[in-house]
Design a protein around this motif. Structure first.
Motif, PDB file in Angstrom:
ATOM      1  N   GLU A 127       8.784  24.217 -21.547  1.00 12.44           N
ATOM      2  CA  GLU A 127       9.984  23.790 -20.836  1.00 12.44           C
ATOM      3  C   GLU A 127       9.769  23.920 -19.334  1.00 12.44           C
ATOM      4  N   SER A 163       9.487  20.769 -16.820  1.00 12.28           N
ATOM      5  CA  SER A 163      10.522  20.724 -15.782  1.00 12.28           C
ATOM      6  C   SER A 163       9.891  20.656 -14.399  1.00 12.28           C
ATOM      7  N   VAL A 186      14.195  18.279 -19.872  1.00 11.18           N
ATOM      8  CA  VAL A 186      13.811  18.783 -21.185  1.00 11.18           C
ATOM      9  C   VAL A 186      14.991  18.727 -22.143  1.00 11.18           C
TER      10      VAL A 186
END
Length: 123
Positions: free
Chosen positions: A30, A34, A40
């Protein structure tokens, strides 16, 4: 210091689903996605959770082939039907789908690069 690698990958505006049953790994993914600019979706830790996230717009997905003993196949099937590209990030062998496989243990930058490849306009 290692952030220069992320600038090579631009996922701005891409909605990327993460399906991974290991929480720590899911969080690393994640963060990496990101930082590369992606939005995400998830992460989903369970098969049902992943299936529930499929009714929103997705540009790509990162799938663990095995979720707590269950195959991620049903998720991959739906993504394939909808033409959403995905990459497997897994410790298992070939998942039986026409998709790139990144072996665990992996570096998150390998995954972000693979997602960028999926989203690159087909030459």
């Amino acid at each position: 210091a290692a952030s220069t690698l992320f600038h090579a990958v631009d996922l701005a505006g891409a909605r990327v689903l993460i399906v991974e049953d290991a929480a720590l790994l899911a969080m690393e993914l994640e963060t990496g996605l990101s930082e590369a600019g992606a939005t995400v979706v998830g992460p989903a830790y369970e098969l049902e959770e992943a299936l529930a996230l499929l009714d929103q717009p997705l540009d790509a997905a990162v799938l663990d082939a095995n979720l707590n003993g269950l195959s991620v196949g049903p998720v991959a099937d739906i993504l394939a039907e909808r033409g959403v590209p995905f990459v497997f990030a897994t410790g298992y062998g070939d998942a039986g789908f026409d998709a790139p496989v990144i072996r665990k243990p992996y570096d998150v930058t390998q995954v972000t690069a693979a997602v960028a490849d999926l989203l690159a306009p087909r030459r």
